[in-house]
Design an enzyme around this catalytic site. Structure first.
Site, PDB file in Angstrom:
ATOM      1  N   TYR A   1      21.627  -5.094  -1.599  1.00  9.41           N
ATOM      2  CA  TYR A   1      21.679  -4.862  -3.046  1.00  9.41           C
ATOM      3  C   TYR A   1      21.040  -6.028  -3.822  1.00  9.41           C
ATOM      4  CZ  TYR A   1      23.407  -3.052  -7.484  1.00  9.41           C
ATOM      5  OH  TYR A   1      23.477  -2.536  -8.761  1.00  9.41           O
TER       6      TYR A   1
ATOM      7  N   HIS B   1      25.286 -11.115 -12.683  1.00  7.34           N
ATOM      8  CA  HIS B   1      26.429 -10.413 -12.105  1.00  7.34           C
ATOM      9  C   HIS B   1      26.651 -10.901 -10.675  1.00  7.34           C
ATOM     10  CE1 HIS B   1      27.331  -6.682 -14.736  1.00  7.34           C
ATOM     11  NE2 HIS B   1      26.978  -7.722 -15.501  1.00  7.34           N
TER      12      HIS B   1
ATOM     13  N   TYR C   1      29.995   1.955  -8.878  1.00  2.64           N
ATOM     14  CA  TYR C   1      29.384   3.120  -8.230  1.00  2.64           C
ATOM     15  C   TYR C   1      30.546   3.969  -7.723  1.00  2.64           C
ATOM     16  CZ  TYR C   1      24.884   0.649  -8.186  1.00  2.64           C
ATOM     17  OH  TYR C   1      23.729  -0.011  -8.537  1.00  2.64           O
TER      18      TYR C   1
ATOM     19  N   LYS D   1      16.734  -0.011  -6.751  1.00  3.90           N
ATOM     20  CA  LYS D   1      15.585  -0.597  -6.063  1.00  3.90           C
ATOM     21  C   LYS D   1      14.235  -0.285  -6.704  1.00  3.90           C
ATOM     22  CE  LYS D   1      17.955  -2.802  -3.335  1.00  3.90           C
ATOM     23  NZ  LYS D   1      18.127  -4.113  -3.954  1.00  3.90           N
TER      24      LYS D   1
ATOM     25  N   PRO E   1      17.824   6.160  -7.588  1.00  5.94           N
ATOM     26  CA  PRO E   1      18.272   4.938  -8.273  1.00  5.94           C
ATOM     27  C   PRO E   1      19.623   4.398  -7.793  1.00  5.94           C
ATOM     28  CG  PRO E   1      18.369   6.833  -9.734  1.00  5.94           C
ATOM     29  CD  PRO E   1      17.692   7.292  -8.494  1.00  5.94           C
TER      30      PRO E   1
HETATM   31  P1  FAS Z   1       5.995   3.615 -14.258  1.00  4.58           P
HETATM   32  O1  FAS Z   1       6.073   5.091 -14.008  1.00  4.58           O
HETATM   33  O2  FAS Z   1       7.092   2.919 -14.974  1.00  4.58           O
HETATM   34  O3  FAS Z   1       4.669   3.300 -15.099  1.00  4.58           O
HETATM   35  C1  FAS Z   1       3.452   3.982 -14.818  1.00  4.58           C
HETATM   36  C2  FAS Z   1       2.618   3.976 -16.096  1.00  4.58           C
HETATM   37  O4  FAS Z   1       1.363   4.597 -15.805  1.00  4.58           O
HETATM   38  C3  FAS Z   1       3.259   4.777 -17.212  1.00  4.58           C
HETATM   39  O5  FAS Z   1       3.318   4.007 -18.389  1.00  4.58           O
HETATM   40  C4  FAS Z   1       2.350   5.996 -17.371  1.00  4.58           C
HETATM   41  O6  FAS Z   1       2.243   6.410 -18.713  1.00  4.58           O
HETATM   42  C5  FAS Z   1       1.030   5.464 -16.857  1.00  4.58           C
HETATM   43  N1  FAS Z   1       0.144   6.491 -16.314  1.00  4.58           N
HETATM   44  C6  FAS Z   1       0.482   7.571 -15.574  1.00  4.58           C
HETATM   45  N2  FAS Z   1      -0.612   8.282 -15.258  1.00  4.58           N
HETATM   46  C7  FAS Z   1      -1.683   7.636 -15.826  1.00  4.58           C
HETATM   47  C8  FAS Z   1      -3.065   7.872 -15.862  1.00  4.58           C
HETATM   48  N3  FAS Z   1      -3.612   8.937 -15.256  1.00  4.58           N
HETATM   49  N4  FAS Z   1      -3.861   7.001 -16.549  1.00  4.58           N
HETATM   50  C9  FAS Z   1      -3.320   5.916 -17.156  1.00  4.58           C
HETATM   51  N5  FAS Z   1      -2.004   5.632 -17.161  1.00  4.58           N
HETATM   52  C10 FAS Z   1      -1.195   6.492 -16.501  1.00  4.58           C
HETATM   53  N6  FAS Z   1      14.708   2.372 -11.165  1.00  4.58           N
HETATM   54  C11 FAS Z   1      15.836   1.639 -11.014  1.00  4.58           C
HETATM   55  O7  FAS Z   1      15.797   0.609 -10.328  1.00  4.58           O
HETATM   56  N7  FAS Z   1      17.004   2.036 -11.623  1.00  4.58           N
HETATM   57  C12 FAS Z   1      17.060   3.156 -12.416  1.00  4.58           C
HETATM   58  O8  FAS Z   1      18.105   3.500 -12.941  1.00  4.58           O
HETATM   59  C13 FAS Z   1      15.913   3.933 -12.597  1.00  4.58           C
HETATM   60  N8  FAS Z   1      15.937   5.065 -13.390  1.00  4.58           N
HETATM   61  C14 FAS Z   1      14.783   5.804 -13.518  1.00  4.58           C
HETATM   62  C15 FAS Z   1      14.758   6.977 -14.321  1.00  4.58           C
HETATM   63  C16 FAS Z   1      13.581   7.755 -14.433  1.00  4.58           C
HETATM   64  C17 FAS Z   1      13.589   9.008 -15.300  1.00  4.58           C
HETATM   65  C18 FAS Z   1      12.419   7.360 -13.746  1.00  4.58           C
HETATM   66  C19 FAS Z   1      11.147   8.197 -13.837  1.00  4.58           C
HETATM   67  C20 FAS Z   1      12.425   6.204 -12.966  1.00  4.58           C
HETATM   68  C21 FAS Z   1      13.604   5.420 -12.850  1.00  4.58           C
HETATM   69  N9  FAS Z   1      13.643   4.250 -12.092  1.00  4.58           N
HETATM   70  C22 FAS Z   1      14.746   3.501 -11.934  1.00  4.58           C
HETATM   71  C23 FAS Z   1      12.487   3.794 -11.422  1.00  4.58           C
HETATM   72  C24 FAS Z   1      11.618   3.098 -12.443  1.00  4.58           C
HETATM   73  O9  FAS Z   1      12.347   2.037 -13.005  1.00  4.58           O
HETATM   74  C25 FAS Z   1      10.387   2.665 -11.724  1.00  4.58           C
HETATM   75  O10 FAS Z   1      10.693   2.046 -10.474  1.00  4.58           O
HETATM   76  C26 FAS Z   1       9.531   1.748 -12.542  1.00  4.58           C
HETATM   77  O11 FAS Z   1       9.290   2.369 -13.777  1.00  4.58           O
HETATM   78  C27 FAS Z   1       8.265   1.489 -11.742  1.00  4.58           C
HETATM   79  O12 FAS Z   1       7.329   0.971 -12.594  1.00  4.58           O
HETATM   80  P2  FAS Z   1       5.787   1.385 -12.463  1.00  4.58           P
HETATM   81  O13 FAS Z   1       5.396   1.321 -11.043  1.00  4.58           O
HETATM   82  O14 FAS Z   1       5.081   0.564 -13.486  1.00  4.58           O
HETATM   83  O15 FAS Z   1       5.736   2.932 -12.840  1.00  4.58           O
HETATM   84  C1  PHB Z   2      21.170   1.164 -14.899  1.00  4.56           C
HETATM   85  O1  PHB Z   2      21.857   0.310 -15.501  1.00  4.56           O
HETATM   86  O2  PHB Z   2      20.365   1.935 -15.489  1.00  4.56           O
HETATM   87  C2  PHB Z   2      21.298   1.287 -13.399  1.00  4.56           C
HETATM   88  C3  PHB Z   2      21.977   0.302 -12.703  1.00  4.56           C
HETATM   89  C4  PHB Z   2      22.088   0.411 -11.322  1.00  4.56           C
HETATM   90  C5  PHB Z   2      21.525   1.502 -10.673  1.00  4.56           C
HETATM   91  C6  PHB Z   2      20.831   2.483 -11.376  1.00  4.56           C
HETATM   92  C7  PHB Z   2      20.712   2.374 -12.755  1.00  4.56           C
HETATM   93  O3  PHB Z   2      21.649   1.611  -9.319  1.00  4.56           O
END
Ligand code: FAS
Ligand code: PHB
Length: 389
Positions: free
Chosen positions: A384, A72, A200, A296, A292
């Protein structure tokens, strides 16, 4: 069991760190609380910075991303019907790639399986011991049996609700937090995206984001009160809300359809300092959470991994601790800049309940300036597409 680096958490942080370390000859074991299906069922991030794309290619997992990911060159910010294009390519020379976190995680699991890496799923009772010694170890339960993993280092990649951050004594760390008074209701639908680039949207009806996964799979979000639950939102109610926030020409032509995933995520800004305690290092969401709005979260996890991967390889293969000693300060410098950008984007685009007319005017003036100032658009674009590592 014994390994060089014990990795707590099998999400994108843990998997990417393990994959890079394994390719450099460093042994790892991943301990993951959930089943693999559960990890892969999560719908999360959608936009990859150029730095994240480069790191995934370096890890040997870029092939499908390069085939199926969508480059993009820009995105839109809208204020009611005012559409402001942020031309990343013209303003920074760089772009982003739309490729879902689910796909990234799928690719990483496949690569780790091919490496023969030990990934234990559905572990419980994980406890990190003697992190502040030269002989840390992790105890846990797996398949109903107690187990112990001895290691040289521990990477806490277990997300916001994991055990790693809490392993650092409260008097040895500081938390910084801002909780926003709203969340994002997200919907995935097998419909063509409303626009070929992300929008956005700020509007009198609140914030919305029109995103996508591919030409036939759309990802949308609307701002909702923290008290709302997913069951309060029928598909019809969601589409009506989304279309009331998007520019009218986009809303009037978009295709709607049944949701295949619907979830509400609260918004918070959070940082834990430092990111290290002895031989334990915090990575990704275990260390920080961003709203989000700036796309980032996953990308900050990638830069954390980049810094720690190089530090651990130098420490384990050359006896050079410079990189791991610098990890926390180096990662935090980039984390705080991304925190600021994510906070700025969130404040610029969301209506806050009870805000006064002045606050609403400030938001509209900020967006009008963005539409009229290339300098303002370049600042947004630079943040961004991702600040340098
Ligand atoms: P994660 O949370 O992905 O992974 C951590 C892992 O550790 C999980 O699999 C969990 O099961 C495991 N774990 C936890 N406790 C444990 C324990 N005690 N023992 C063993 N394992 C354990 N980011 C964006 O950039 N854009 C978005 O739109 C966006 N939407 C999101 C929506 C939600 C609901 C959430 C929660 C996050 C969102 N994020 C978004 C952020 C997300 O993408 C995170 O930045 C990303 O998952 C980070 O990855 P990890 O650091 O691996 O953490
Ligand atoms: C998404 O596609 O899930 C998305 C993209 C941009 C954002 C957040 C979420 O800033």
């Amino acid at each position: 069991m014994k390994t060089q680096v014990a990795i707590i958490g099998g999400g994108p942080s843990g998997l990417l760190l393990s994959q890079l370390l394994n390719r450099a000859g460093v042994a790892t074991v991943i301990l993951e609380r959930s089943s693999r299906d559960h990890v892969l069922s999560r719908i999360r991030a959608g936009v990859l910075e150029a730095g994240t794309v480069a790191l995934l290619r370096e890890a040997g997992v870029g092939a499908r991303m390069d085939r199926e990911g969508l480059p993009h060159d820009g995105c839109f910010v809208s204020d009611d019907d005012l559409m402001i294009r942020i031309d990343f390519k013209a303003l920074t020379g760089s772009t982003v790639t739309v490729y879902g976190q689910t796909e990234v995680t799928t690719d990483l699991y496949a690569a780790q399986d091919a490496m023969g890496t030990t990934i234990l799923h559905e572990v419980s009772d994980v406890v990190i011991h003697d992190a502040d010694s030269n002989a840390p170890f992790v105890t846990f339960t797996h398949d109903g049996a107690p187990a112990r993993l001895d290691c040289a280092y521990v990477a806490g990649c277990d997300g916001f609700h994991g055990v790693s951050r809490k392993t650092i004594p409260a008097d040895k760390r500081q938390e910084f937090e801002k909780v926003y008074p709203f969340g994002w209701l997200g919907v995935l639908s097998r419909t063509p995206p409303a626009n070929d680039e992300l929008i956005y949207a700020n509007s009198a009806n609140g914030f919305a984001l029109a995103s996508m996964r591919n030409a036939a799979l759309s990802r949308y979000y609307v701002q909702v009160p923290l008290t709302d639950r997913v069951e309060d939102w029928s598909d019809e109610r969601f589409w009506a809300k989304l279309q009331s926030c998007l520019p009218s020409d986009v809303a009037g032509t978009m295709v709607t359809g049944p949701s295949i995933e619907k979830s509400i995520a609260p918004l918070r800004s959070f940082v834990n300092e430092p990111l290290r305690w002895g031989r334990l290092f915090l990575v990704g969401d275990a260390a920080h959470i961003v709203p989000p709005t700036g796309a980032k979260g996953l990308n900050l996890a990638a830069s954390d991994v980049f810094y720690l991967y190089h530090g651990l390889v130098d420490a384990l293969t050359k006896g050079d601790a410079t990189g791991i000693d610098a990890y926390s300060a180096r990662a935090l410098a980039r984390i705080w800049k991304a925190m600021r950008f994510s906070w700025q984007m969130t404040m610029m685009l969301h209506r806050f309940d009870g805000e006064d007319a002045y606050a609403a005017q400030m938001r509209k003036a900020t967006l009008l300036h963005l539409s009229q100032s290339e300098t303002a658009r370049r600042d947004l674009a630079e943040n961004y597409i991702g600040l340098p590592y």
